[in-house]
Design a protein around this motif. Sequence first.
Motif, mmCIF file in Angstrom:
data_model
loop_
_atom_site.group_PDB
_atom_site.id
_atom_site.type_symbol
_atom_site.label_atom_id
_atom_site.label_comp_id
_atom_site.label_asym_id
_atom_site.label_seq_id
_atom_site.Cartn_x
_atom_site.Cartn_y
_atom_site.Cartn_z
ATOM 1 N N GLN A 71 0.833 -1.193 0.000
ATOM 2 C CA GLN A 71 0.000 0.000 0.000
ATOM 3 C C GLN A 71 0.870 1.246 0.000
ATOM 4 N N TYR A 72 0.308 2.305 -0.504
ATOM 5 C CA TYR A 72 0.977 3.599 -0.543
ATOM 6 C C TYR A 72 -0.104 4.669 -0.551
ATOM 7 N N GLU A 73 0.298 5.893 -0.271
ATOM 8 C CA GLU A 73 -0.651 6.999 -0.267
ATOM 9 C C GLU A 73 -0.284 7.962 -1.386
ATOM 10 N N LEU A 74 -1.280 8.334 -2.170
ATOM 11 C CA LEU A 74 -1.048 9.288 -3.255
ATOM 12 C C LEU A 74 -1.078 10.710 -2.705
ATOM 13 N N PRO A 75 -0.044 11.491 -2.954
ATOM 14 C CA PRO A 75 -0.070 12.900 -2.537
ATOM 15 C C PRO A 75 -1.166 13.654 -3.294
ATOM 16 N N ALA A 76 -1.732 14.671 -2.665
ATOM 17 C CA ALA A 76 -2.806 15.455 -3.282
ATOM 18 C C ALA A 76 -2.366 16.041 -4.619
ATOM 19 N N ALA A 77 -1.115 16.480 -4.714
ATOM 20 C CA ALA A 77 -0.624 17.061 -5.970
ATOM 21 C C ALA A 77 -0.642 16.037 -7.094
ATOM 22 N N MET A 78 -0.359 14.788 -6.767
ATOM 23 C CA MET A 78 -0.362 13.741 -7.792
ATOM 24 C C MET A 78 -1.792 13.402 -8.211
ATOM 25 N N ILE A 79 -2.700 13.373 -7.261
ATOM 26 C CA ILE A 79 -4.115 13.134 -7.573
ATOM 27 C C ILE A 79 -4.603 14.202 -8.548
ATOM 28 N N GLU A 80 -4.206 15.445 -8.289
ATOM 29 C CA GLU A 80 -4.605 16.555 -9.157
ATOM 30 C C GLU A 80 -3.934 16.458 -10.530
ATOM 31 N N SER A 81 -2.633 16.203 -10.565
ATOM 32 C CA SER A 81 -1.923 16.178 -11.852
ATOM 33 C C SER A 81 -2.367 15.013 -12.737
ATOM 34 N N LEU A 82 -2.769 13.892 -12.126
ATOM 35 C CA LEU A 82 -3.252 12.748 -12.900
ATOM 36 C C LEU A 82 -4.765 12.803 -13.146
ATOM 37 N N LYS A 83 -5.411 13.865 -12.628
ATOM 38 C CA LYS A 83 -6.854 14.071 -12.814
ATOM 39 C C LYS A 83 -7.677 12.907 -12.269
ATOM 40 N N ASN A 89 -10.407 4.294 -11.081
ATOM 41 C CA ASN A 89 -9.712 4.655 -12.313
ATOM 42 C C ASN A 89 -8.199 4.523 -12.186
ATOM 43 N N VAL A 90 -7.710 4.079 -11.030
ATOM 44 C CA VAL A 90 -6.271 4.010 -10.787
ATOM 45 C C VAL A 90 -5.765 2.579 -10.937
ATOM 46 N N GLY A 111 9.001 2.497 -6.047
ATOM 47 C CA GLY A 111 8.642 3.412 -7.133
ATOM 48 C C GLY A 111 7.485 2.924 -7.969
ATOM 49 N N PRO A 112 6.269 2.838 -7.393
ATOM 50 C CA PRO A 112 5.137 2.353 -8.189
ATOM 51 C C PRO A 112 4.806 3.300 -9.352
ATOM 52 N N VAL A 113 4.359 2.712 -10.450
ATOM 53 C CA VAL A 113 3.877 3.479 -11.585
ATOM 54 C C VAL A 113 2.362 3.548 -11.429
ATOM 55 N N VAL A 114 1.855 4.774 -11.343
ATOM 56 C CA VAL A 114 0.428 4.995 -11.108
ATOM 57 C C VAL A 114 -0.183 5.537 -12.400
ATOM 58 N N ILE A 115 -1.267 4.909 -12.832
ATOM 59 C CA ILE A 115 -1.911 5.303 -14.084
ATOM 60 C C ILE A 115 -3.393 5.565 -13.843
ATOM 61 N N ASN A 116 -3.851 6.719 -14.314
ATOM 62 C CA ASN A 116 -5.274 7.001 -14.365
ATOM 63 C C ASN A 116 -5.743 6.412 -15.691
ATOM 64 N N VAL A 117 -6.376 5.253 -15.639
ATOM 65 C CA VAL A 117 -6.749 4.531 -16.856
ATOM 66 C C VAL A 117 -7.838 5.262 -17.646
ATOM 67 N N LYS A 118 -8.633 6.054 -16.981
ATOM 68 C CA LYS A 118 -9.691 6.804 -17.667
ATOM 69 C C LYS A 118 -9.099 7.957 -18.469
ATOM 70 N N GLU A 119 -8.196 8.708 -17.874
ATOM 71 C CA GLU A 119 -7.617 9.884 -18.523
ATOM 72 C C GLU A 119 -6.338 9.591 -19.298
ATOM 73 N N LYS A 120 -5.805 8.365 -19.165
ATOM 74 C CA LYS A 120 -4.547 7.960 -19.828
ATOM 75 C C LYS A 120 -3.383 8.862 -19.403
ATOM 76 N N GLU A 121 -3.311 9.113 -18.099
ATOM 77 C CA GLU A 121 -2.228 9.903 -17.504
ATOM 78 C C GLU A 121 -1.481 9.013 -16.532
ATOM 79 N N GLY A 122 -0.147 9.080 -16.532
ATOM 80 C CA GLY A 122 0.640 8.247 -15.642
ATOM 81 C C GLY A 122 1.803 8.998 -15.018
ATOM 82 N N LYS A 123 2.321 8.430 -13.946
ATOM 83 C CA LYS A 123 3.472 9.004 -13.253
ATOM 84 C C LYS A 123 4.077 7.932 -12.361
ATOM 85 N N GLN A 124 5.401 7.964 -12.223
ATOM 86 C CA GLN A 124 6.041 7.075 -11.263
ATOM 87 C C GLN A 124 6.166 7.836 -9.954
#
Length: 147
Positions: A71-83, A89-90, A111-124
């Motif tokens: 498990q990990y916690e997504l920072p608010a900035a990452m939630i926003e940048s990945l929409k 959708n994650v 270093g998990p790779v997180v992808i918003n599958v709906k918006e096709k946005e990703g970030k490690q």
Amino acid sequence: MKLATKYQGEQEIDEKHVINFKNGIPGFQDETEFALLPFLNELPYFILQSTQTPELAFVVVDPYPFFPEYQYELPAAMIESLKIESHENVATFVILTLKEPFSASTANLKGPVVINVKEKEGKQLILNESTYETKHPLFQADPKGDF
């Protein structure tokens, strides 16, 4: 679109399936578009293939079948940048380091790779404040020494 890949030759993919990594992946900041391809059609392994550089491809896996407690916690900035609007959708993947024999392969849980599958946005995401390792054994050894 035709995509030259590292492991599977030339593939035809739908451009709607290209994932945008706005800032690239650490160490590969200029690589901003990737396609997630099945690896020899055997789940849970995938190839995160650069659309720009055929030689750049990461073998990735959904970590939860291997590490159910991960498990990990997504920072608010990452939630926003990945929409991200919903956790449904994650998708989470971890990059593998393949070794010989395959049973010695490791996973980068730091270093998990997180992808918003709906918006096709990703970030490690880099988990600096965690006890996870960058080379965590993918398979647990059998106490009898068998595998």
